[in-house]
Design a protein around this motif. Structure first.
Motif, PDB file in Angstrom:
ATOM      1  N   HIS A  14     -47.255  15.417  -4.169  1.00 48.00           N
ATOM      2  CA  HIS A  14     -46.258  16.438  -3.816  1.00 48.00           C
ATOM      3  C   HIS A  14     -46.037  16.344  -2.317  1.00 48.00           C
ATOM      4  N   GLY A  31     -36.487  19.798   1.615  1.00 44.58           N
ATOM      5  CA  GLY A  31     -36.769  19.741   0.191  1.00 44.58           C
ATOM      6  C   GLY A  31     -38.232  19.451  -0.084  1.00 44.58           C
ATOM      7  N   LYS A  32     -38.606  19.651  -1.312  1.00 46.41           N
ATOM      8  CA  LYS A  32     -39.960  19.307  -1.758  1.00 46.41           C
ATOM      9  C   LYS A  32     -39.811  18.477  -3.018  1.00 46.41           C
ATOM     10  N   GLY A  33     -40.799  17.660  -3.292  1.00 50.86           N
ATOM     11  CA  GLY A  33     -40.673  16.870  -4.499  1.00 50.86           C
ATOM     12  C   GLY A  33     -41.865  15.995  -4.776  1.00 50.86           C
ATOM     13  N   THR A  34     -41.684  15.187  -5.807  1.00 48.03           N
ATOM     14  CA  THR A  34     -42.627  14.143  -6.187  1.00 48.03           C
ATOM     15  C   THR A  34     -41.778  12.931  -6.540  1.00 48.03           C
ATOM     16  N   ARG A  37     -37.785  11.893  -5.536  1.00 51.16           N
ATOM     17  CA  ARG A  37     -36.902  13.048  -5.351  1.00 51.16           C
ATOM     18  C   ARG A  37     -36.149  13.005  -4.023  1.00 51.16           C
ATOM     19  N   SER A  40     -32.819  11.348  -4.226  1.00 54.52           N
ATOM     20  CA  SER A  40     -31.856  11.786  -5.239  1.00 54.52           C
ATOM     21  C   SER A  40     -30.571  12.360  -4.649  1.00 54.52           C
ATOM     22  N   GLU A  82     -48.858  21.409  -5.454  1.00 54.23           N
ATOM     23  CA  GLU A  82     -47.502  21.930  -5.609  1.00 54.23           C
ATOM     24  C   GLU A  82     -47.310  23.252  -4.860  1.00 54.23           C
ATOM     25  N   GLU A  89     -42.342  24.058   2.472  1.00 57.08           N
ATOM     26  CA  GLU A  89     -40.881  24.030   2.372  1.00 57.08           C
ATOM     27  C   GLU A  89     -40.281  25.362   2.832  1.00 57.08           C
TER      28      GLU A  89
END
Length: 127
Positions: A14, A31-34, A37, A40, A82, A89
């Motif tokens: 994460h 943004g945050k993601g795994t 992402r 994108s 997470e 974020e």
């Protein structure tokens, strides 16, 4: 770039990232993601159809690309749980001006607030 190699996404876990306008060096999205992402938004911007509403973030990406450049992507923090990513974020969204984010992030009830407001909220005498 179509995606990130699996060995990179596994090490990132994460993460929290910034999209930065290379013309000004200013972040315009947090943004945050795994996984992939963080890539994108660029894909989404390139595939924007005429009938679809255009978010400010996608308009910014298209504007950057129209000038012959690409948004800079910085990973701010990675290897997070997470819940940690959500907090990082939200804190960045609270502190960075002029972002295209539609929402402030998770945990906004304890987010950025003036000290005077905290004193008013928490220091008021009981009725």
């Amino acid at each position: 770039m179509s995606g990130l190699p699996q060995e990179i996404t596994e090490r990132l876990g994460h993460y929290v990232y910034l999209l930065i306008d290379p013309r000004t060096s200013n972040p315009f999205y947090v943004g945050k993601g795994t996984g992939s992402r963080l890539l994108s938004h660029g894909f989404e911007s390139a595939q924007l159809s005429e009938g679809r509403s255009e978010a400010a973030k996608l308009a910014k990406i298209r504007s950057i690309r129209a000038s012959g450049l690409e948004p800079i992507i910085d990973v701010v923090k990675y290897g997070l749980m997470e819940e940690e990513a959500l907090l990082v974020e939200a804190a960045l969204i609270d502190c960075l001006p002029d972002l295209t984010n539609k929402v402030r992030g998770t945990g906004i009830a304890s987010g950025r607030i003036a000290l005077s407001e905290l004193i008013t909220q928490f220091g008021a005498a009981p009725l």
